[in-house]
Design an enzyme around this catalytic site. Sequence first.
Site, PDB file in Angstrom:
ATOM      1  CB  ALA A   1      -0.909  -0.058   1.328  1.00  0.00           C
ATOM      2  CD  GLU A   2       0.710   4.909   1.756  1.00  0.00           C
ATOM      3  OE1 GLU A   2       1.655   5.599   1.153  1.00  0.00           O
ATOM      4  OE2 GLU A   2      -0.411   5.336   2.021  1.00  0.00           O
ATOM      5  CB  THR A   3       7.279   2.617  -1.118  1.00  0.00           C
ATOM      6  OG1 THR A   3       6.851   1.077  -1.242  1.00  0.00           O
ATOM      7  CG2 THR A   3       8.679   2.583  -0.795  1.00  0.00           C
TER       8      THR A   3
END
Length: 262
Positions: free
Chosen positions: A45-47
Site C-alpha cells: 500500500a505504501e513505500t
Amino acid sequence: MKFELYQIDAFTDKTFSGNPACIVPLNEWLPDEILLEITRENAVAETAFFIDKGDKIHLRWFTPETEMDLCGHATLATAHCLKTILNYPKDTIVFETRSGELTVIAKGDSYVMNFPSRMPIPSELPENIKQSLNILPTEILKSRDYVLVYDSEEQIKNIKIDRAKFDEINLDPGGVIVTAKGNTSDFVSRFFTPQASILEDPVTGSAHCSLIPFWASRLEKNELIAEQVSKRTGKLECQDKGDRVLISGKAKTYSAGHFWID
C-alpha cells in the site's frame, strides 16, 4: 544503482499482520516517476523514502498511484527501521514531511507518533459511495477522509464494497473510514480507498487523525485503544491532545535486501 529495501509490518508485533510498508533510504531524491515505479514494483500500500539530514529526516510516502500527504503506518515502519536496523542514535526522531514536522519517540518496542488532529464535521454522502455500501451508516462526517459511523463492531466487520460503484469517485488523497464502538476496544474501524490498487488498507494511522478526536469527544475520554478490523488487523494506542493526536504502536521487520535500477 543499488538501493537498500526493508519491508516492515506496522501496528503489530507479529509477522503477517498489521500493515506492511516498504522503506527505502536515499542519499538524494530520485525523480518522482522513479519513486512511483519503485512503489509499484514493491506492490504494498505504501513505500516510504527518506533522506537522513542529521537533525531531521526528510520523509515522503507513495502509494502505487500517487504521493500521499500523510501516512501513519509507513512513518512508524520508518522509525522502526531507523532504530532497529540502521542504528539511529536518538530516541526522538523528527521527520520533515508534506504535513509539517512529525515527531516519533521510540519507547522500548513501541513508537509514539505525534500527528495533526483532523476533527471530521457533518457531511453529505456522495451517491456513488452510498450505492457501493451493503450497510448504510447512521452518521456521515468528513475531514480529509469520509468518516461513516455505524452502530456496532459486527456491522463494521460485515461491510462489503461494490468496487465498480466505489471506484466511480475520486477522493485523492483521501478515502472512506467506517467506524463504530468496539466490543473489546474503545472503537474499531476499516479504511477503503477508491481507485487504488489495494482497496482496503489493513491499518491506517492517518485515519486516526480524525477517529481519535471524534471518539475522544463521543466517549468523553482522551486515552483510547483502537483496533482496525481488517483481515490482518492492527492495534493502536491513542491520545487526544487538542490540535494534535498521539498514535502508538509496534512493528515487526519482515525482510531486508537490495534492489537495482539501471
